[in-house]
Each structure stands twice: as structure tokens, then as C-alpha cells.
Design a protein around this motif. Structure first.
Motif, short mmCIF file in Angstrom:
data_model
loop_
_atom_site.label_atom_id
_atom_site.label_comp_id
_atom_site.label_asym_id
_atom_site.label_seq_id
_atom_site.Cartn_x
_atom_site.Cartn_y
_atom_site.Cartn_z
N LYS A 18 19.35 134.51 69.99
CA LYS A 18 18.13 135.22 70.39
C LYS A 18 18.24 135.60 71.86
CE LYS A 18 13.39 135.86 70.45
NZ LYS A 18 12.64 136.75 69.57
N TYR A 20 15.95 137.56 74.76
CA TYR A 20 14.62 138.12 75.02
C TYR A 20 14.73 139.50 75.63
CZ TYR A 20 12.34 133.82 73.72
OH TYR A 20 11.87 132.78 72.99
N LYS A 55 10.18 127.90 67.82
CA LYS A 55 9.42 129.10 67.49
C LYS A 55 10.04 129.84 66.30
CE LYS A 55 7.33 129.91 71.98
NZ LYS A 55 7.54 130.51 73.30
N THR A 58 9.42 127.76 63.06
CA THR A 58 8.03 127.73 62.62
C THR A 58 7.50 129.13 62.33
OG1 THR A 58 7.28 127.76 64.93
CG2 THR A 58 7.51 125.62 63.89
N THR A 59 8.39 130.10 62.20
CA THR A 59 8.08 131.48 61.79
C THR A 59 7.39 132.31 62.87
OG1 THR A 59 5.84 131.27 60.89
CG2 THR A 59 7.67 130.64 59.45
N LEU A 60 7.30 131.77 64.07
CA LEU A 60 6.57 132.50 65.11
C LEU A 60 7.42 133.62 65.70
CD1 LEU A 60 4.04 132.67 66.73
CD2 LEU A 60 4.96 130.97 68.28
N ALA A 61 8.66 133.30 66.01
CA ALA A 61 9.56 134.30 66.59
C ALA A 61 10.68 134.60 65.60
CB ALA A 61 10.14 133.77 67.90
N LYS A 62 11.34 135.70 65.82
CA LYS A 62 12.45 136.06 64.94
C LYS A 62 13.77 135.96 65.69
CE LYS A 62 10.51 138.70 61.24
NZ LYS A 62 9.10 138.37 61.50
N ARG A 83 5.17 128.14 56.22
CA ARG A 83 3.97 127.72 56.97
C ARG A 83 3.15 126.70 56.18
NH1 ARG A 83 3.28 133.88 57.93
NH2 ARG A 83 4.62 134.14 59.75
N VAL A 88 2.83 121.86 62.94
CA VAL A 88 3.41 122.15 64.25
C VAL A 88 2.52 121.58 65.34
CG1 VAL A 88 4.36 123.92 65.75
CG2 VAL A 88 4.19 124.34 63.30
N GLY A 92 2.91 124.88 73.50
CA GLY A 92 2.70 126.32 73.42
C GLY A 92 1.81 126.73 72.26
N PHE A 93 1.34 125.75 71.47
CA PHE A 93 0.55 126.05 70.27
C PHE A 93 -0.72 125.20 70.28
CE2 PHE A 93 4.20 127.46 67.42
CZ PHE A 93 5.15 127.40 68.41
N ARG A 94 -1.49 125.30 71.33
CA ARG A 94 -2.63 124.41 71.44
C ARG A 94 -3.84 124.90 70.65
NH1 ARG A 94 -0.64 120.71 72.08
NH2 ARG A 94 0.35 119.81 73.91
#
Lengths: 331, 258
Positions: A18, A20, A55, A58-62, A83, A88, A92-94
Motif C-alpha cells: 500500500k 498512500y 485498516k 478490517t475492510t476500511l482501506a484497500k 465486518r 475492532v 483511530g476507530f473511536r
């Protein structure tokens, strides 16, 4: 409830890469597997790629390339199924700091589509288990850091996930709360047999909690195994000899290095350090040889290798140096 | 489909809980519409005296316009809430739950719809106190509020998408400041179409705010023009649906930068 495929790993990451948009390379061919029921620790300083890995899983980012599977499902092909099976808990996932403890758990269960009766039972069970029963009707804003963190984990567990992602579970907690959290996490994997994927930048945390550890450095896994395996791979204990007289250090280095079974001899002022397969066995011979050479010894110690030594071996840096570099550079 | 509605319902409740937890913001939200009505009602009171305006009481003309303008002015800031969710990390948490992506977006809209209904009640009430009359009755009011919600849905969706893509407050503030006043004044909210300069009347024909204002005003009048109400309503439904689609699609852009 579900037909488990035997031997299929609970979490599988293969050749994940990955980069960015701004050109920061976060993952560079990251590969690991987590077995069902295992607590697996991803250890590395900030910026090593741990959070990006979480990320993606947990399917958040690719990921740009590579394969990520959780409970046998490809995270890009069937993200909703993934999911449903995961919990999780990450800085970053509050959850928003609004409302009361019990309300937050109920809301979390609603979004997981639990039925009312089952949910009520589950919520009181979780409140008890995480020591939040007395604070259940208090506003979350009044919770201590440790309580908020425990509530976060409880919210992630409300639907009994197969895999729990615990991203930096004790970052920002005071030492007391951290120790309590460690006991909590250890209990979780022991009693419930849940698969836990833990990320941490605390060596001690990985050492204490994880069945297996993978060291992440610059987007890759550089070493993997149980804490003991990793330490044993270093082949040997550390020997640390403190000389009475610093001027004899170079002489001492030669004496120690000539002994059989002793490697990696180094000198630093009055200290001579070395590695030996069997530290305790090598010390008497070393002392005898030094005495014969007329070199005085002030102190000697043998140390089992630490995870920090493991980290140094595989990345060429001390863990603290890497952490410092990470905090000084980009986040 | 039922899951989308159920998820939207629980997520909207969640948004409203967050909203109600900010008393300052809540008070401003409730007072703002009254300020609009009072300010513009007084400032422009005498425009009805212009020949050809066609209305005796300016408030009768103004209330529907201020109501839809207020929907625009509040929903255009929806992207700020979206940004806050992203910055706080709550968006990431929602995205790892097995809930419909559409529901995540429409929950923000649900929140705005509820706020819109409450604000509409306040505006209609204040207007009535000031002497406005609503010959269109309950049906007219419902249509008016519906037009405000449709407009708000379209605008809030685009604002959410902008918040997600831009990722910074300055962009939202800049875009909104640029759009808000021109959009409002290039419409029939304050001034009858017949009295506008020709070019403004032409531009207003393509202004969704104007569609909503016309629709609401007509519905609330003594003799509603059902053809106009239907066409404007249909246009608003179409742009609201398109805007929602755009906003759901922005999740993909967002995922690339997470």
C-alpha cells in the motif's frame, strides 16, 4: 452456527502493499497468518505499517496489491461478511464520547442487529466482565482512560466476533491501567478462545500477551515466531563483563574472543559484551582466561536475550531508536 | 432495502444524540430561523408596495422562502459534521460495522430532516405571530416542509461528499461562503419573479432553492398550482437522489486515503 473450514487461518495477509497518495510507502509485501484461537502480536514502532495492516484487514482501506482474508473471506470480495465476524478496537476507530455506558453498548448491539432480549443479556454480561456495572449509567465523559478503553473493547465484543482486532490497546494509559488491561486481554483469549490480532509498540506488551509475534519494520514482517523462539534464534545469551581497569579492555576483548563458543565480542569503555550459546557455562572459562591474562574483573552478568535484542538483530536498530526516529519523522 | 432503513434509523438516532449533546449548537439552531424571519421581514417589508408584486402582506410571501432558505443555510454545513466524524475516528468505526454505506450517509440527512422539521415549525409559528396567513392549510405546510427537506437532502449530501473528499474545514467554509448568498439572492425568496432583472429571473429558473421556494409558496397559497408543485417536487427528488448517490460514491475516494 457456521461450518468452520478446518485449518483455514483466522487471519491471512499475503504480499500486501500500500502506498498512500502522497507517495508514503506504508506496506511493502507484508505477509503473515493468524491461527484460530491464537493471540498474534504485530510489533513495531509507529509508522512501521501496523495501523495500515489493521485498516486493510478490517475492510476500511484497500491494499494496492496482495490478498487479505479474515475467517476465510476475502476482505475486498465480501467486506460485509468480514465486518459481521470481526470486532475492532483502535485509537483511530473511536466511539463518540457522548451518552452513557449502557446506552453505548446497546447502540453498538443495535447496529449489529442483535435482538432485544439477547442484547440485554449480553450487555449486562459485558458490563460485569469489564468491571463497568457500577458505572453503567454514568456519562462516558466522566470515565477514566482505562474505563473508556474497556468500554471500547466491550463494544467491539457485543456480537461475539470470531476475530478481535486490538490496535494499540494500552497506548495512552497510565501504568496501572495498562497492567489491568493486560490481564483483561490475557483473560479474553484464555477464557473465550477468541482469535486476537494485537498491534503494539510496547515490547513488553507483545512479550506478555502474544502467543506469536511478528516484528514489522518498514512495511514488512522481518521476524516471526513465539517470543521464546525469536529469542532462541539469537543463539545465545548475552555475557556482560565489567573490567576493573578500562585500559585493559582491548586486551580483554582478545582473550574473550579466543575462547570457543563465544561470538560477537564488543568493547565499550570498561565493558566487554559477547554472546554464547550457553551463557552460564561460558562464564567460568572466560573468568579463568581473564585471570590467567592478569585482567581484573569487577562484575559479570549473563542475560537471556530480550525482544529488544531480537528487534536489533532483524532491523539493525534498537527499538527505542526506531520509535524516536518514527516520532521525529512523519507520523 | 429494509436493512438500509433500519440502519438509517439507528444511525440517525445516534446523530441526534450527538446533536442534542451540544447545547450551544442546539440553541443557535433553534434561534437562527427566527432571526432570519425577523431580519428579512423588517428589512424588505415595503417591497410589497412595488407595483406588480402581487401580494398584500410581505410575510405571507416571505415565510415559505425563509423556510427553504433556512434549510439550505443549515444543511450546507453538513460536511462539517462529516469532517468531525472523520477526525474523531468515529467514521472509521462505522465503516468497519456491517451496515449499509448508504445508511451512513442518509443518517446525516435524517438528522438534518428532523432539524428542518423543528425549525420549520418555529418559522411557521413565528410567522403566524407576525401576522402571516397560510391559506394552503396543513396540506400546504406539509408540502412546504417536504420541499425544504428535499432541498436540504440534496445540499447536505453534496456538503458531506465535499467534507469527505476535501478533508479540511477551510475548503467547506470557502465553498459555502461563495455559494450561500448568491444562491439565496438569485431566487424568488425575497423578490417576486416579475420584478427581477431578466437575467436573474433566468438564472433562478435553474436554482434548486428557487424550485423549493416556488413549490412551498404555491402550496401554502389560497390557490395552489399543482402542476408547478409536481414538476418542482420531481426536480427536487431527482437532484436529491443524484446528490445522495454522489455522496455514497465518495466513500471509495475516502478509502484510498485512509
Amino acid at each position: 452456527m457456521t461450518a468452520r473450514e478446518p485449518r483455514s487461518p483466522a487471519v491471512e495477509a499475503r504480499d500486501l502493499t500500500k502506498t498512500y497518495p502522497r507517495g508514503v510507502k506504508a506496506l511493502d509485501g507484508l505477509t503473515f497468518e493468524v491461527a484460530e484461537g491464537e493471540t498474534f502480536g504485530l510489533l513495531g514502532p509507529n509508522g512501521a505499517g501496523k495501523s495500515t495492516t489493521i485498516k486493510i484487514l478490517t475492510t476500511l482501506a484497500k491494499a494496492d496489491s496482495g490478498v487479505a482474508r479474515v475467517v476465510g473471506q476475502d476482505v475486498t470480495r465480501d467486506p460485509q461478511e468480514v465486518r459481521r465476524r470481526i470486532g475492532v478496537c483502535s485509537p483511530g476507530f473511536r466511539a463518540e464520547p457522548v451518552g452513557r455506558g449502557v446506552g453505548k453498548l446497546v447502540a453498538a448491539g443495535r447496529l449489529r442487529r442483535l435482538d432485544v432480549v439477547e442484547l440485554r443479556r449480553r450487555v449486562s454480561e459485558l458490563l460485569d466482565r469489564f468491571g463497568l456495572a457500577d458505572a453503567a449509567s454514568r456519562k462516558v465523559r466522566t470515565y477514566s482512560g482505562g474505563m473508556q478503553r474497556r468500554l471500547d473493547i466491550a463494544m467491539a465484543l457485543v456480537h461475539r466476533p470470531r476475530v478481535l482486532f486490538l490496535d494499540e490497546p494500552t497506548t495512552g494509559l497510565d501504568p496501572e491501567a495498562r497492567t489491568a488491561m493486560w490481564q483483561e486481554i490475557a483473560r479474553l483469549s484464555r477464557d473465550v478462545g477468541m482469535t486476537v490480532l494485537l498491534t503494539t509498540h510496547y515490547l513488553e506488551e507483545a512479550d506478555r500477551l502474544a502467543d506469536r509475534i511478528a516484528i514489522v519494520d518498514r512495511g514488512r514482517i522481518v521476524a516471526e515466531g513465539t517470543a521464546d523462539q525469536l529469542k532462541t534464534e539469537l543463539e545465545g545469551d548475552g555475557i556482560d563483563i565489567e573490567l576493573a581497569d578500562a585500559t585493559q579492555a582491548e586486551l580483554a576483548r582478545g582473550v574473550v574472543a579466543s575462547l570457543p563458543g563465544i561470538r560477537e565480542v564488543a568493547v565499550e569503555q570498561r565493558r566487554v559484551t559477547a554472546r554464547a550459546q550457553d551463557g552460564a557455562g561460558a562464564v567460568p572459562a572466560a573468568l579463568a582466561a581473564l585471570e590467567r591474562a592478569g585482567i581484573g574483573v569487577a562484575a559479570v552478568s549473563v542475560t537471556r536475550p530480550s525482544l529488544d535484542d531480537v528487534y536489533l538483530r532483524h532491523t539493525g536498530r534498537r527499538f527505542a531508536e526506531a520509535a524516536l526516529a518514527a516520532s521525529g519523522g512523519d507520523a | 432495502m429494509t436493512t438500509v432503513f433500519r440502519d438509517t434509523w439507528w444511525l440517525t438516532r445516534r446523530r441526534l444524540a450527538i446533536f442534542l449533546n451540544q447545547p450551544g449548537y442546539l440553541v443557535v439552531t433553534l434561534i437562527q430561523p427566527a432571526v432570519w424571519l425577523f431580519l428579512f421581514g423588517n428589512l424588505f417589508r415595503r417591497v410589497v408596495e412595488l407595483p406588480g408584486f402581487g401580494v398584500d402582506n410581505y410575510l405571507d410571501y416571505l415565510v415559505p422562502g425563509v423556510l427553504v432558505m433556512n434549510a439550505l443555510a443549515s444543511s450546507i454545513w453538513a460536511g462539517m459534521g462529516m469532517l468531525e466524524e472523520i477526525e474523531r475516528g468515529t467514521m472509521n468505526r462505522l465503516l468497519t460495522l456491517p451496515i449499509s454505506r448508504t445508511a451512513i450517509m442518509s443518517a446525516g440527512l435524517g438528522e438534518h430532516a428532523v432539524a428542518s422539521i423543528v425549525q420549520s415549525g418555529i418559522i411557521l409559528g413565528m410567522g403566524a405571530l407576525g401576522g402571516a396567513t397560510y391559506p394552503g392549510g396543513i396540506v400546504g405546510m406539509v408540502i412546504l416542509v417536504a420541499s425544504a427537506i428535499l432541498l436540504g437532502t440534496a445540499v447536505a449530501s453534496l456538503s458531506n461528499a465535499l467534507g469527505m473528499v476535501a478533508g479540511e474545514r477551510e475548503t467547506i467554509i470557502g465553498v459555502n461562503s461563495f455559494l450561500l448568498l448568491p444562491t439565496t439572492f438569485l431566487s424568488s425568496v425575497f423578490m417576486a419573479k416579475d420584478l427581477m432583472p431578466g437575467w436573474i429571473a433566468t438564472v433562478a429558473r435553474f436554482n434548486p432553492l428557487d424550485w423549493a421556494a416556488q413549490m412551498g409558496r404555491s402550496a401554502l397559497s389560497a390557490s395552489p398550482d399543482w402542476g408547478l408543485i409536481a414538476t418542482r417536487g420531481a426536480l427536487l427528488v431527482v437532484i436529491a437522489a443524484l446528490a445522495l448517490m454522489v455522496s455514497v460514491r465518495t466513500f471509495r475516494t475516502y478509502q484510498r486515503q485512509v
